[in-house]
Design a protein around this motif. Sequence first.
Motif, PDB file in Angstrom:
ATOM      1  N   UNK A   1     -22.007 -74.307   8.509  1.00  0.00           N
ATOM      2  CA  UNK A   1     -22.465 -72.940   8.738  1.00  0.00           C
ATOM      3  C   UNK A   1     -22.851 -72.811  10.207  1.00  0.00           C
ATOM      4  N   UNK A   2     -23.355 -71.664  10.588  1.00  0.00           N
ATOM      5  CA  UNK A   2     -23.720 -71.463  11.999  1.00  0.00           C
ATOM      6  C   UNK A   2     -24.946 -72.255  12.404  1.00  0.00           C
ATOM      7  N   UNK A   3     -25.689 -72.754  11.423  1.00  0.00           N
ATOM      8  CA  UNK A   3     -26.920 -73.478  11.738  1.00  0.00           C
ATOM      9  C   UNK A   3     -26.937 -74.903  11.228  1.00  0.00           C
ATOM     10  N   UNK A   4     -25.965 -75.281  10.379  1.00  0.00           N
ATOM     11  CA  UNK A   4     -25.912 -76.642   9.841  1.00  0.00           C
ATOM     12  C   UNK A   4     -24.480 -77.120   9.767  1.00  0.00           C
ATOM     13  N   UNK A   5     -24.296 -78.405  10.003  1.00  0.00           N
ATOM     14  CA  UNK A   5     -22.948 -78.971   9.903  1.00  0.00           C
ATOM     15  C   UNK A   5     -22.663 -79.535   8.524  1.00  0.00           C
ATOM     16  N   UNK A   6     -23.691 -79.627   7.668  1.00  0.00           N
ATOM     17  CA  UNK A   6     -23.517 -80.333   6.400  1.00  0.00           C
ATOM     18  C   UNK A   6     -24.346 -79.710   5.283  1.00  0.00           C
ATOM     19  N   UNK A   7     -24.267 -78.411   5.107  1.00  0.00           N
ATOM     20  CA  UNK A   7     -25.011 -77.748   4.042  1.00  0.00           C
ATOM     21  C   UNK A   7     -24.430 -78.162   2.686  1.00  0.00           C
ATOM     22  N   UNK A   8     -25.244 -78.761   1.794  1.00  0.00           N
ATOM     23  CA  UNK A   8     -24.724 -79.164   0.480  1.00  0.00           C
ATOM     24  C   UNK A   8     -24.266 -77.959  -0.337  1.00  0.00           C
ATOM     25  N   UNK A   9     -23.206 -78.118  -1.076  1.00  0.00           N
ATOM     26  CA  UNK A   9     -22.706 -77.044  -1.921  1.00  0.00           C
ATOM     27  C   UNK A   9     -21.774 -77.634  -2.963  1.00  0.00           C
ATOM     28  N   UNK A  10     -21.362 -76.805  -3.916  1.00  0.00           N
ATOM     29  CA  UNK A  10     -20.323 -77.126  -4.875  1.00  0.00           C
ATOM     30  C   UNK A  10     -19.225 -76.065  -4.764  1.00  0.00           C
ATOM     31  N   UNK A  11     -18.067 -76.393  -5.220  1.00  0.00           N
ATOM     32  CA  UNK A  11     -16.990 -75.420  -5.332  1.00  0.00           C
ATOM     33  C   UNK A  11     -16.896 -74.963  -6.779  1.00  0.00           C
ATOM     34  N   UNK A  12     -16.523 -73.724  -6.959  1.00  0.00           N
ATOM     35  CA  UNK A  12     -16.374 -73.173  -8.299  1.00  0.00           C
ATOM     36  C   UNK A  12     -15.157 -72.268  -8.355  1.00  0.00           C
ATOM     37  N   UNK A  13     -14.751 -71.911  -9.548  1.00  0.00           N
ATOM     38  CA  UNK A  13     -13.565 -71.072  -9.736  1.00  0.00           C
ATOM     39  C   UNK A  13     -13.899 -69.949 -10.718  1.00  0.00           C
ATOM     40  N   UNK A  14     -13.599 -68.709 -10.304  1.00  0.00           N
ATOM     41  CA  UNK A  14     -13.730 -67.553 -11.197  1.00  0.00           C
ATOM     42  C   UNK A  14     -12.361 -67.234 -11.782  1.00  0.00           C
ATOM     43  N   UNK A  15     -12.337 -66.934 -13.078  1.00  0.00           N
ATOM     44  CA  UNK A  15     -11.062 -66.562 -13.701  1.00  0.00           C
ATOM     45  C   UNK A  15     -10.506 -65.289 -13.097  1.00  0.00           C
ATOM     46  N   UNK A  16     -11.391 -64.328 -12.755  1.00  0.00           N
ATOM     47  CA  UNK A  16     -10.903 -63.065 -12.215  1.00  0.00           C
ATOM     48  C   UNK A  16     -11.897 -62.468 -11.234  1.00  0.00           C
ATOM     49  N   UNK A  17     -11.372 -61.773 -10.260  1.00  0.00           N
ATOM     50  CA  UNK A  17     -12.137 -60.969  -9.307  1.00  0.00           C
ATOM     51  C   UNK A  17     -11.453 -59.619  -9.225  1.00  0.00           C
ATOM     52  N   UNK A  18     -12.114 -58.578  -9.700  1.00  0.00           N
ATOM     53  CA  UNK A  18     -11.547 -57.232  -9.661  1.00  0.00           C
ATOM     54  C   UNK A  18     -12.035 -56.544  -8.403  1.00  0.00           C
TER      55      UNK A  18
ATOM     56  N   UNK B   1      -7.161 -53.749  -7.930  1.00  0.00           N
ATOM     57  CA  UNK B   1      -6.446 -55.021  -7.888  1.00  0.00           C
ATOM     58  C   UNK B   1      -7.273 -56.110  -8.562  1.00  0.00           C
ATOM     59  N   UNK B   2      -6.592 -57.069  -9.140  1.00  0.00           N
ATOM     60  CA  UNK B   2      -7.260 -58.200  -9.782  1.00  0.00           C
ATOM     61  C   UNK B   2      -6.704 -59.494  -9.195  1.00  0.00           C
ATOM     62  N   UNK B   3      -7.603 -60.372  -8.758  1.00  0.00           N
ATOM     63  CA  UNK B   3      -7.198 -61.686  -8.282  1.00  0.00           C
ATOM     64  C   UNK B   3      -7.638 -62.725  -9.298  1.00  0.00           C
ATOM     65  N   UNK B   4      -6.745 -63.668  -9.590  1.00  0.00           N
ATOM     66  CA  UNK B   4      -7.014 -64.710 -10.572  1.00  0.00           C
ATOM     67  C   UNK B   4      -7.237 -66.046  -9.865  1.00  0.00           C
ATOM     68  N   UNK B   5      -8.029 -66.897 -10.488  1.00  0.00           N
ATOM     69  CA  UNK B   5      -8.271 -68.262  -9.985  1.00  0.00           C
ATOM     70  C   UNK B   5      -8.864 -68.234  -8.570  1.00  0.00           C
ATOM     71  N   UNK B   6      -9.960 -67.525  -8.430  1.00  0.00           N
ATOM     72  CA  UNK B   6     -10.579 -67.334  -7.114  1.00  0.00           C
ATOM     73  C   UNK B   6     -11.619 -68.423  -6.878  1.00  0.00           C
ATOM     74  N   UNK B   7     -11.473 -69.134  -5.751  1.00  0.00           N
ATOM     75  CA  UNK B   7     -12.403 -70.210  -5.408  1.00  0.00           C
ATOM     76  C   UNK B   7     -13.654 -69.637  -4.752  1.00  0.00           C
TER      77      UNK B   7
END
Length: 376
Positions: free
Chosen positions: A199-216, A220-226
């Motif tokens: 990020x703009x203030x940290x080089x190693x901010x802990x996080x997880x990745x996740x996936x949404x089935x849909x984003x409306x 328009x609808x996007x599928x498999x959104x990270x």
Amino acid sequence: MLLRRIVGFLVLLFLCAAAAPLRTTIENQDVLALEALSREAVTPEERRLTQGAALALRHKDEAALALLTPFSQAGVSAEYRAGACLALSDIYLRQSRFAEAHAALQCVDEISPLNGEAKQALAWSTILAAERPMRWEGASSGKLAASRDAAGLLRVTVAINGKEQAAVLDTDASFCVVSETVARRLGIRVLATGATILTSTRSDLPMHLGVADSLTFGDSVLRNVVFAVLPDSAVRYAHGYKMEAVIGLPVFVALGRVRFVRDGGWESLLYGHQPGEEVGEANMALSGLDPFVLVTVPKTGAVLRLAIDSAASNTMLNGTSLQDFPALREGASSGGTQWEGGGGVATDSKALTLGELTLSVAGQAFTLQRVSILST
């Protein structure tokens, strides 16, 4: 090349066209230097490789893939193979072809170990390798009402897994973003392996990745959104402000064209190619998943790379700009600067401030107010 900021600012990155090894030029993602190299190439192989890397930055993905892919095969020299795989990884990441991005980054890492953002990207692609690419369904264009929040940032209402959520529009976020609490409420599938993010203030901010089935998004609808799923504390800012959900660059890339418009006191976002609209040459380039535009400073002739961040509150120049364009210092005052980003606050006590800076892009001049010049 990848995620520079979840929350941040516009940053002007000076472009250096000095001679450098081919892979270094590709790593620097200096589109002008690559285009110059392709014109002056000594061999057809060098010409094709530099053309391919430049086309990848210009977001001409299919043409770039055709030129770069042959250089990624076994038997190609290490320098050419590493350069090609690095450029290919950018394309695969923005197309959410994560297994191919992982293979490309692994290729580079075996030739010369990755570090920084590229190493983080390798970790992300490893985690996401089994996920399906994002795909777009529904209308090819549309309009979405937008509003300004307490920080002056644009927000829209979308639906994630069928549940409404207000989200900040952040063109400089390589993934969409949610907090851990919001991810649970929206039913986002969070992947078990953890990672870090810059990020703009940290080089190693802990996080997880996740996936949404849909984003409306509008019609328009996007599928498999990270999504990057951040700790709740990382999306809380001064004065009680929260940024619990962000729409990042992959969505904007999928939409093809985005335009922010004002009509009286109302704002909206137009996406896709509107009926009857003339489609001109793209004026934005992509350094992996970071959008940027080349600008000139009329008073110095300097050519700078301007990162386009719609969730920015101010503009900053990297300190290297002064080393190569000392005239930018004219009229600057001392005093330092401070900014807030995902994971905390950063301070540069030696930063300078320009009262205003006039830039030109595509022949159109505009003036930015209070531009900071960082000391590094």
